[in-house]
Design an enzyme around this catalytic site. Structure first.
Site, PDB file in Angstrom:
ATOM      1  N   ARG A  89       0.840  -1.189   0.000  1.00 55.51           N
ATOM      2  CA  ARG A  89       0.000   0.000   0.000  1.00 55.51           C
ATOM      3  C   ARG A  89       0.875   1.238   0.000  1.00 55.51           C
ATOM      4  NH1 ARG A  89      -5.159  -1.113  -1.150  1.00 55.51           N
ATOM      5  NH2 ARG A  89      -5.543   0.975  -0.379  1.00 55.51           N
ATOM      6  N   VAL A  90       0.411   2.282  -0.655  1.00 56.39           N
ATOM      7  CA  VAL A  90       1.294   3.442  -0.717  1.00 56.39           C
ATOM      8  C   VAL A  90       1.479   4.103   0.634  1.00 56.39           C
ATOM      9  CG1 VAL A  90       1.414   4.077  -3.106  1.00 56.39           C
ATOM     10  CG2 VAL A  90      -0.614   4.674  -1.794  1.00 56.39           C
ATOM     11  N   ASP A  91       0.549   3.856   1.532  1.00 55.79           N
ATOM     12  CA  ASP A  91       0.799   4.401   2.860  1.00 55.79           C
ATOM     13  C   ASP A  91       1.909   3.606   3.555  1.00 55.79           C
ATOM     14  OD1 ASP A  91      -0.969   2.318   2.804  1.00 55.79           O
ATOM     15  OD2 ASP A  91      -2.586   3.373   3.852  1.00 55.79           O
ATOM     16  N   ASP A  92       2.358   2.556   2.940  1.00 52.77           N
ATOM     17  CA  ASP A  92       3.470   1.771   3.469  1.00 52.77           C
ATOM     18  C   ASP A  92       4.792   2.096   2.778  1.00 52.77           C
ATOM     19  OD1 ASP A  92       1.390  -1.156   3.771  1.00 52.77           O
ATOM     20  OD2 ASP A  92       1.781   0.443   5.197  1.00 52.77           O
ATOM     21  N   VAL A  93       4.747   3.107   1.937  1.00 54.56           N
ATOM     22  CA  VAL A  93       6.002   3.469   1.286  1.00 54.56           C
ATOM     23  C   VAL A  93       6.748   4.440   2.181  1.00 54.56           C
ATOM     24  CG1 VAL A  93       7.042   4.690  -0.649  1.00 54.56           C
ATOM     25  CG2 VAL A  93       5.224   3.039  -1.044  1.00 54.56           C
TER      26      VAL A  93
END
Ligand code: 6R9
Length: 686
Positions: free
Chosen positions: A554-558
Site C-alpha cells: 500500500r502506498v501508505d506503506d512506502v
C-alpha cells in the site's frame, strides 16, 4: 439446450489482424529484481490446457484491449443469459472531470449466477460430480455435496427466504464460519435476487452491528457456535449483542436464522429470543428442493462486502451480477489453469473477497470441485492435500511464511504429488517465501500464480498464467486479459518503461465494483479523484526492464528515506531472506535528518533467541540486498506480529508502537490475537 459451454470458459481466439507492437511494455534494465534463478517453465513441462506461451498471451491480451466488447462478449456467450445484452456490451466513465463515475457491462441482459453455477452444470451432466468437499475442525469431521445436492439445498433455503418475505434487492447478512451452509446461503440469495453481505465470522459485535446498520438486512443468517481448535466461539451471542446495538440505532432485524452447529454447541445451551430466532434445521429442510430462479439484470447488485478503509466506517463494496460472473469464472480458469479433473483448494474464508470469487463463484461456475476446510494446523494442510489429492492450492503469503517457520519436515513427510499449481494472494509474497513455496511445497515442479487484486476489483488483475512465461519470485508478472494497469507519478502522469510509482487502472473491466453502498461520493473521492482519469488502487508498484509488475505494498506503506522511496516490502524481503528471520514488518517513523527512518519488527525462526549479533546481521542483510540507505534504524524483536483474522499484518498498530503513540493504538479487537500488542510493547526499549 441453452447451455453452450458447460464446463469451462473458453477464450475467443486471438484476432487474425496483424499488429505492430504488443502492449506489454518492454523496458530498460533494473538491477534489483532481475536476478531470478527460477527456471523457465517450458511449454512441454507444464500443464496448461493447451500450449500457451508469452506469444499467445500477448496476442490475446492485445485483442482484449483493442476490442473489449468483442472479447468479453464472446466469453460471456458461453454462459446462460435469459436475455442478451444491448449492442453496446459495456459503457464507462472513469474520469471524474467528465461527470459521475459509472461502469456498466452487459447492460440490458438478464441472467442468474446461481443458475449458471448449479443448473447449467447439472444440465451438462455434472449433477453427480462433487461440488464441495468440507473439512471441519476435527480431522474426521468431513462431508461433501454433489452439484445436484448443492442445488437442492440452495433451492430449499431460497424457498424459505421467499416464504419469509425476502425479495429481489433485499439485503441479507450472513455471519457464518466455513460451514457448507455459508456457500449455500450465498447461492440461495443470488437465486432469488437478494443481495448477500457476508460478514467474516471473526468480526466483533460492534463491527457486525455497523454493517447491519449500514445495509439494513431483512434477516441475519448465523450459527450458534463454532469450534476453533479446542475453543468454542459463541457466534449467536455476538449476533445478539450486534442486534441489540443496531436496534438502539433504529435498525431492527425481525429474523435470525440460526444453524445448529452440533459439534460446537447444543441447542439447549444456546441463548434464544422467541419470535425472532429460528433454527435452520427446523424450517429449511421442509421446503421444496426446486426453486425457479429470479432473472436479474446484469447490472443488478449481487453482493455487498465491507472492507475497511484507513479511517471511518467500513466501505460497502458493491458488485453486480453479469460482469462479476464472467470475470471470476474466466480469471479462475486461466490463472489456475483449471481443468475439469482438478481438485481445487483455496484456504481463504468466504468472509473475504477471495472466498467469494475463488471459492463460491469462480470455481463452481467452472464446474470445479472445491475443498472448504476449517482451521488447519501446519501438518493438517498437507493431510488435506493428500486426502483429496488437491491439484490446485491457493493460499496467502502469511500462511506460507508461518508454515515455513515450522520447518520443512511437516511438508516433506507428506506426498503432495497431486499438486500441480500453487497460488498466492493477499500481500506481496517475499522472494524467500516464494522460493520455499516453490522448492519445498511444490518440489520445484509447480508454477506459482502470485495473484494481485482487491475486494474492489472482484477478481484477480495481475497474475502469471501457470507455466506460460518465466517466473520471478515476488512479481505478479503481467496483467490479466482486458486489464490495463498503468504506473503514474505524484502528479498523475503515466510513466513508461522501468519505473516505480502508483498503480492505477486505465479502463473498466467486467469484475470491477460499481459503487460503495449508499455513498457514491466516497467511491469517487477515494478511488477516482486522487488521479483523475484512472481508478487508483492504493498500491505502489514498480515495473522492471522486462515489463514485469512488482507490487510494493500500500502506498501508505512506502517510506521515503533521504529522498529514496523504499517499499516496506523490499526491506521485509531482505530481512526475511536472513536464515534466522521468519517474518518481518516494516514501518516508517519520523527521522530528524532523513525525513523518515525505517523501523522493523522481526519474528525469528522458532528456538532462535534475539541477540545483538542477530540484530547486526539482520541490518547487514538489508544493507547488502538493497543498499545502506535502506538499513533499518531500529530492529524490534516480535515473538508474534499483530494480524487480522484474514492474516494481514496490522501496520497501523505497528506504526503507533514504533512512534511510541501508545495511547493512540485504536481498535485492536479485530486482531486474531490482541495480546500480541501488549507483548510487543513490553519488549520495546523506548
Ligand atoms: C484479494 C485481496 C487488497 C490489497 C491490495 C494489495 C494487497 C493482494 C497481492 C497484494 C501484492 C499480491 N495484495 N494481493 N499485494 N501482491 N499478490 O487480498 O483483497 O483484502 O481487498 O486486499 O492486498 O495491497 O491493495 P483485499
Amino acid at each position: 439446450a441453452l447451455v453452450s459451454s458447460p464446463e469451462q470458459v473458453r477464450f475467443p481466439s486471438p484476432s487474425k489482424k496483424k499488429k505492430k507492437n504488443h502492449l506489454v511494455p518492454s523496458l530498460i534494465g533494473n538491477a534489483r529484481f532481475t536476478s531470478s534463478k527460477i527456471p523457465l517453465f517450458k511449454e512441454d513441462s507444464v500443464s496448461m490446457s493447451r500450449p500457451f506461451g508469452l506469444k499467445d498471451y500477448r496476442k490475446i491480451y492485445e485483442r482484449s484491449i483493442e476490442d473489449p466488447a468483442g472479447f468479453w462478449s464472446e466469453i460471456a456467450s458461453q454462459f446462460y443469459w435469459k436475455e442478451k445484452w444491448d449492442l453496446e456490451v459495456y459503457s464507462e466513465n472513469i474520469d471524474v472531470r467528465k461527470g459521475s463515475i459509472k461502469f456498466e457491462w452487459f447492460k440490458g441482459a438478464s441472467t442468474n449466477i446461481s443458475y449458471n453455477t448449479l443448473d447449467r452444470n447439472i444440465e451438462a451432466g455434472n449433477g453427480g460430480k462433487v461440488a464441495i468437499y468440507w473439512e471441519g475442525n476435527e480431522p474426521d469431521d468431513d462431508g461433501q455435496l454433489t452439484y445436484l445436492e448443492l442445488l437442492e439445498r440452495v433451492c430449499q433455503l431460497a424457498n424459505y427466504l421467499k416464504h419469509v418475505g425476502v425479495r429481489k434487492g433485499d439485503a441479507v447478512i450472513i455471519y457464518l464460519p466455513m460451514l457448507m451452509e455459508l456457500p449455500i446461503a450465498m447461492l440461495a440469495c443470488a437465486r432469488i435476487g437478494a443481495v448477500h453481505s457476508v460478514v467474516f465470522a471473526g468480526f466483533s459485535s460492534e463491527s457486525l452491528s455497523q454493517r447491519i446498520i449500514d445495509c439494513k438486512p431483512k434477516l441475519v443468517i448465523t450459527c450458534n457456535a463454532v469450534k476453533r481448535g479446542s475453543k468454542a466461539i459463541h457466534l449467536k451471542d455476538i449476533v445478539d449483542s450486534a442486534l441489540r446495538e443496531s436496534a438502539k440505532n433504529g435498525v431492527t432485524v425481525d429474523l435470525c436464522l440460526t444453524v445448529e452447529n452440533k459439534s460446537a454447541m447444543k441447542r439447549g445451551d444456546t441463548k434464544w429470543k422467541e419470535g425472532r430466532d429460528i433454527w435452520w434445521q427446523d424450517v429449511v429442510p421442509h421446503f421444496p428442493t426446486k426453486c425457479d430462479v429470479e432473472w436479474v439484470d446484469a447490472e443488478d447488485p449481487l453482493f455487498l462486502l465491507y472492507t475497511s478503509g484507513s479511517t471511518g466506517k467500513p466501505k460497502g463494496v458493491l458488485h453486480t451480477t453479469g460482469g462479476y460472473m464472467v470475470y471470476t469464472a474466466t480469471t479462475f480458469k486461466y490463472a489456475f489453469d483449471y481443468k475439469p479433473s482438478d481438485i481445487y483448494w483455496c484456504t481463504a474464508d468466504c468472509g473475504w473477497i477471495t472466498g467469494h470469487s475463488y471459492i463460491t463463484y469462480g470455481p463452481l461456475l467452472n464446474g470445479a470441485t472445491v475443498v472448504a476446510p476449517n482451521y488447519p494446523d501446519c501438518g493438517r494442510c498437507w493431510d488435506i492435500v493428500d486426502k483429496y489429492k488437491v491439484t490446485i492450492f491457493y493460499t496467502a503469503p502469511t500462511l506460507v511464511r508461518s508454515l515455513m517457520r515450522e520447518g520443512d519436515e511437516y511438508v516433506t513427510r507428506h506426498d503432495r504429488k497431486s499438486i500441480r499449481v500453487l497460488a498466492s494472494v493477499g500481500e506481496p509474497i517475499n522472494p524467500s517465501a516464494w522460493r520455499w513455496f516453490y522448492n519445498v511445497v511444490g518440489n520445484s515442479r509447480c508454477p506459482i500464480s502470485d495473484t494481485w487484486w482487491q475486494t474492489e476489483t472482484g477478481g484477480l488483475m495481475i497474475t502469471p498464467l501457470p507455466g506460460a512465461w518465466p517466473q520471478k519470485p515476488g512479481s505478479a508478472t503481467f496483467p490479466f486479459f482486458g486489464v490495463q494497469p498503468v504506473i503514474v507519478d505524484e502528479k498523475g502522469n503515466e510513466i513508461e518503461g522501468e519505473c516505480s510509482g502508483y498503480l492505477c487502472i486505465k479502463k473498466s473491466w467486467p469484475g470491477a465494483f460499481r459503487t460503495l453502498y449508499g455513498d457514491h461520493e466516497r467511491y469517487q473521492t477515494t478511488y477516482f479523484k486522487p488521479f483523475a482519469g484512472y481508478y487508483f488502487t492504493g498500491d505502489g508498484c514498480s515495473r522492471d526492464k522486462d515489463g514485469y509488475f512488482w507490487l510494493t505494498g500500500r502506498v501508505d506503506d512506502v517510506i521515503n528515506v533521504s529522498g529514496h522511496r523504499i517499499g516496506t516490502v523490499e526491506v521485509e524481503s531482505a530481512l526475511v531472506s536472513h536464515p534466522q528471520c521468519a517474518e518481518a514488518a516494516v514501518v516508517g517513523i519520523e527521522h530528524e535528518i532523513k525525513g523518515q527512518g525505517i523501523y522493523a519488527f522481526v519474528t525469528l525462526v522458532e528456538g532462535v533467541p534475539f541477540s545483538e549479533e542477530i540484530r547486526k546481521s539482520l541490518i547487514l542483510s538489508v544493507r547488502n540486498q538493497i543498499g545502506a540507505f535502506a538499513a533499518p534504524d531500529k530492529i524490534h524483536w516480535a515473538p508474534a506480529l499483530p494480524k487480522t483474522r484474514s492474516g494481514k499484518i496490522m501496520r497501523r498498530i505497528l506504526r503507533k508502537i514504533a512512534s511510541r503513540q501508545l495511547d493512540e493504538l485504536g481498535d485492536t479487537s479485530t486482531l486474531a490475537d490482541p495480546s500480541v500488542v501488549d507483548q510487543l510493547i513490553a519488549l520495546a526499549d523506548f
